[in-house]
Design an enzyme around this catalytic site. Structure first.
Site, PDB file in Angstrom:
ATOM      1  N   ASP A 456       0.826  -1.201   0.000  1.00  0.00           N
ATOM      2  CA  ASP A 456       0.000   0.000   0.000  1.00  0.00           C
ATOM      3  C   ASP A 456       0.868   1.262   0.000  1.00  0.00           C
ATOM      4  O   ASP A 456       1.958   1.290   0.571  1.00  0.00           O
ATOM      5  CB  ASP A 456      -0.908   0.002   1.236  1.00  0.00           C
ATOM      6  CG  ASP A 456      -1.729   1.253   1.348  1.00  0.00           C
ATOM      7  OD1 ASP A 456      -2.646   1.422   0.521  1.00  0.00           O
ATOM      8  OD2 ASP A 456      -1.434   2.089   2.228  1.00  0.00           O
ATOM      9  N   GLU A 511       0.881  -0.384  -5.205  1.00  0.00           N
ATOM     10  CA  GLU A 511      -0.121   0.648  -5.395  1.00  0.00           C
ATOM     11  C   GLU A 511       0.620   1.959  -5.675  1.00  0.00           C
ATOM     12  O   GLU A 511       1.042   2.656  -4.760  1.00  0.00           O
ATOM     13  CB  GLU A 511      -1.009   0.791  -4.157  1.00  0.00           C
ATOM     14  CG  GLU A 511      -2.164   1.739  -4.393  1.00  0.00           C
ATOM     15  CD  GLU A 511      -2.667   2.418  -3.137  1.00  0.00           C
ATOM     16  OE1 GLU A 511      -3.852   2.783  -3.118  1.00  0.00           O
ATOM     17  OE2 GLU A 511      -1.886   2.586  -2.190  1.00  0.00           O
TER      18      GLU A 511
END
Length: 778
Positions: A456, A511
């Protein structure tokens, strides 16, 4: 920078520069980055005996039980002046068990077993660590859990929204929460503040801990719903098995079913469901072919509830055995999100407080292991959404100010804070920070047998500006220079190198919205080593089109450009929408297309009005176009594939802690092929045609015009038939196409392809044609 770091030889840099000659200008940047990476590997070898030993530090830090049942407690708290362990095992004596200070800011405490040779700290004992900084004047402020601990206790849910937690008295019959303990009462709810209790699990041969975490919140935020209302984010990755069954081997390793490996060429097709929002109640017993249940709202649920059966078959074989089990699923990978312990429920798991803890909201560690084991037995790969880009700012149940200082695991001052996320930023150049984070990855792989990670917030990690206020035009100067955080970059190189070296089939997904070149190229080429990146521009494009343009003004060329605008040789996960669009504050594609009409005009008992008709047709076409053209994998958010109307919102102060919108109930092989050849993007006709994996995709976005005898370019000659038709009645269409029609190619060159056919394409319809004379073995 030392000249020697510019002269480092990157093993396969020439291959990268041959693929993208424009990167030649930045050759020294690649050499410097690789030099820093190589230097870290060398230091790990010299100081720690290599990264294999270094990443096993979870076996020595935290709490360890020795073979003789003695206990060793080890922490890194460089700014601490003294460290003590207290708990029910010593009558909560704050000073009887003092850690010994070691070199480099480390602390150790050895506790011998009792006379009967059992551990001095029994199973389910409660513990806390104390730092006496400032002469113990602020003792409670330094009452902390350690960052290596493993899981948390939970309240028991009662009727009518009530929750209870029972704490037994101490052995001397006095209350476990002593006089003058700090408590906070607000909104008729009580929480323990400044006391973080721990429980040692002596059933685990190594270091498993049970924690009771009571999050310190400001009075206007006070809520224990992060304990009371368990929920988990999931992404379920589906991999294409068009027309074929997939035989995936599995093997046992110890008592756990270990990694299922993907066959060559398999690509991810992903869906993000929310555990509590999607699941329905099931019986306690695990049925054959189903994933095990986990605790949720006091009930038992199954991952199988989230998996819609399709026409593909995943067949799992045991080593040397006949077929073990067949499951009619097209899913072979699950990505679990919000598993890492987080105090704030509405953060969706992205404000991590305990990196070595599986969240207590969903059950016990054993149940998470069971879930993963059964997934592996079904040939399903399991990924973890790992948050190493930042950490919770909490000072009492997280890493922040762990040793009383502003730094420790993080940068000090403004460099250590993310202004938009209100969280702390790791100092990736710190030796013990690298130990903590890299060991954390290893721990999730070994302890729970995950198969990889979705990282993330990678954009925030890559740049000192964290992507804030940066548009990323694609100019290469945006990706090289002093604004790039090379400490973070080298950490990601190390993480990918170590994971892919230790676990050959490990999958890592980044991401990243910036488009950093070489993010998904091997470390040996000077890249960062990820397997996939998320194509985050595609959902933004669809939302922009639906918000700003009439149907007749859609620009086919611009749509195609967005779908195909990705770096050659770097694989992408495409998606039309994800949880970002489904969360409160935004709108799903279905909501943009149909809005309030979904509530009153979706019945099969009444004719569709024009709004619903348009919405259903475009909803299917948008998703199919994104799936076919947008990348090497596909992602979807739970319920959006069915046009779920509602947004998703978690309990928070802004919605009066409501759970009303915290629920969503709902009861192909081209991804592995090279990028598509686009033969038509006609602005006047609003038609897009492309060929991928010998499959022909035809899209007519025109709101009113249907075309008969429309010439479509083809490569391979032969007989073609319709395999997918968005206008079928069962998909909410009008049934205007005859699926018995056979399309024979003509040797007539068209749009730079040698063959062509004539087709009928109704308005707002997408069709997929396959060649009947080709063996589609993906």
């Amino acid at each position: 920078m030392a000249e020697s770091e510019y002269s480092v030889s990157v093993p396969r840099l020439s291959s990268l520069l041959q693929m993208d000659p424009y990167l030649k200008t930045f050759e020294k940047d690649f050499q410097r980055r690789y030099g820093l990476f190589e230097k870290q590997l060398t230091l790990l070898e010299e100081a720690e005996g290599g990264f294999d030993q270094f990443t096993r530090s979870y076996k020595s830090y935290g709490v360890q039980r020795m073979p003789d049942n003695s206990l060793v407690f080890k922490e890194w708290a460089p700014a601490a002046e003294a460290l003590f362990l207290t708990g029910d095992f010593n009558g909560w004596d704050n000073f009887s068990h003092r850690y010994s200070k070691k070199d480099f800011g480390k602390w150790e405490l050895h506790i011998h077993p009792k006379e009967d040779k059992t551990p001095a700290v029994a199973h389910n004992s409660k513990l806390k660590a104390l730092d006496d900084k400032n002469q113990m004047q602020t003792l409670a402020d330094w009452t902390r859990m350690n960052g290596w601990d493993n899981f948390s206790h939970r309240y028991s849910k009662k009727d009518f929204g009530k929750w209870e937690l029972h704490i037994h008295p101490k052995e001397d019959k006095t209350p476990a929460v002593a006089h003058n303990s700090k408590l906070k009462i607000n909104q008729s709810l009580m929480k323990i503040n400044q006391s973080l209790m721990k429980a040692l699990d002596d059933k685990n041969q190594m270091q498993t801990l049970a924690l009771s975490q009571f999050r310190p919140l400001d009075s206007d935020e006070l809520s224990v719903n992060w304990i009371m209302f368990p929920s988990v984010w999931l992404s379920i990755c589906l991999f294409s098995h068009s027309f074929l069954g997939n035989y995936i081997n599995w093997q046992t390793r110890g008592v756990a079913v270990w990694r299922s490996s993907m066959s060559s060429g398999e690509k991810p097709l992903m869906i993000e469901p929310h555990w509590d929002a999607a699941l329905k109640e099931r019986d306690r017993e695990t049925q054959d072919g189903e994933l095990p249940r986990v605790h949720s709202h006091g009930e038992r649920h199954s991952v199988i509830d989230l998996l819609s059966c399709t026409d593909s078959r995943v067949t799992v074989r045991g080593s040397g055995e006949e077929e073990k089990r067949g499951a009619t699923l097209s899913y072979n990978c699950i990505q679990l999100m919000a598993i890492m312990e987080h105090a704030y429920y509405a953060s969706f798991g992205y404000q991590v407080t305990s990196f070595f803890a599986a969240s207590s909201r969903y059950g016990t560690p054993e149940e998470l292991k069971e879930l993963i084991d059964v997934a592996h037995s079904l040939g399903i790969i399991v990924l973890l959404d790992v948050v190493h880009s930042h950490a919770s700012k909490n000072t009492e149940d997280g890493l922040n100010s762990f040793d009383g200082s502003d730094s420790c695991f993080f940068h000090s001052g403004p460099c250590g804070e993310h202004s938009l996320w209100d969280s702390r930023l790791f100092n990736y150049s710190g030796w013990e920070v690298l130990r903590f984070l890299l060991s954390n990855l290893r721990w999730w792989m070994e302890e729970y047998r995950f198969d990889g990670f979705r990282f993330d917030g990678v954009t925030s990690m890559l740049y000192h500006h964290h992507g804030i206020g940066s548009g990323f035009s694609g100019d290469y100067t945006e990706y090289f220079g002093l604004h790039v955080d090379e400490d973070s970059l080298v950490y990601l190189m190390l993480a990918n190198h170590i994971l892919h070296t230790l676990y050959q089939d490990c999958i890592t997904i980044a991401e990243d919205v910036s488009g950093m070149p070489t993010l998904c190229r091997p470390v040996q080429e000077g890249g960062l080593g990820f397997d996939y990146r998320l194509a985050m521009a595609i959902p933004d494009k669809w939302i922009q089109i639906l918000k700003e343009f009439k149907d007749e003004d859609w620009n086919m060329g611009n749509i195609v450009y967005t779908m195909t605008n990705r770096r050659y040789g770097e694989k992408c996960i495409a998606y039309a929408e994800s949880h970002d669009q489904a969360l409160v504050g935004d709108k799903t594609l279905a909501f943009w297309l149909m809005d309030k009409d979904m509530y009153t005009n979706m019945s099969a008992l009444i004719p569709m009005n024009s709004v619903i008709d348009r919405g259903i047709q475009l909803h299917k076409m948008i998703r199919l176009l994104t799936h076919g053209l947008g990348g090497e994998g596909y992602l979807n958010f739970m319920g959006n594939e069915f046009g779920h109307p509602e947004w998703l919102d978690f309990p928070r102060v802004g919605n009066n802690e409501s759970y009303h919108y915290a629920r969503r109930q709902f009861n192909l092989g081209w991804l592995a092929a090279p990028p598509a050849y686009i033969s038509a993007k006609h602005e006047g006709d609003k038609v897009i045609v492309f060929e991928r994996a010998n499959v022909i995709f035809i899209f007519n976005f025109h709101p009113t015009n249907s075309y008969s005898n429309y010439r479509v370019a083809l490569g391979p000659p032969g007989k073609y038939k319709i395999k997918l038709d968005s206008d079928e009645i069962q998909y909410g269409g009008h049934g205007r196409l005859d699926h018995n029609t056979e399309f024979f190619t003509e040797p007539m060159e068209f749009n730079n392809l040698p063959n062509s056919i004539l087709v009928y394409i109704p308005c707002r319809t997408a069709i997929v044609l396959a060649n009947e004379e080709i063996d589609y073995f993906y």
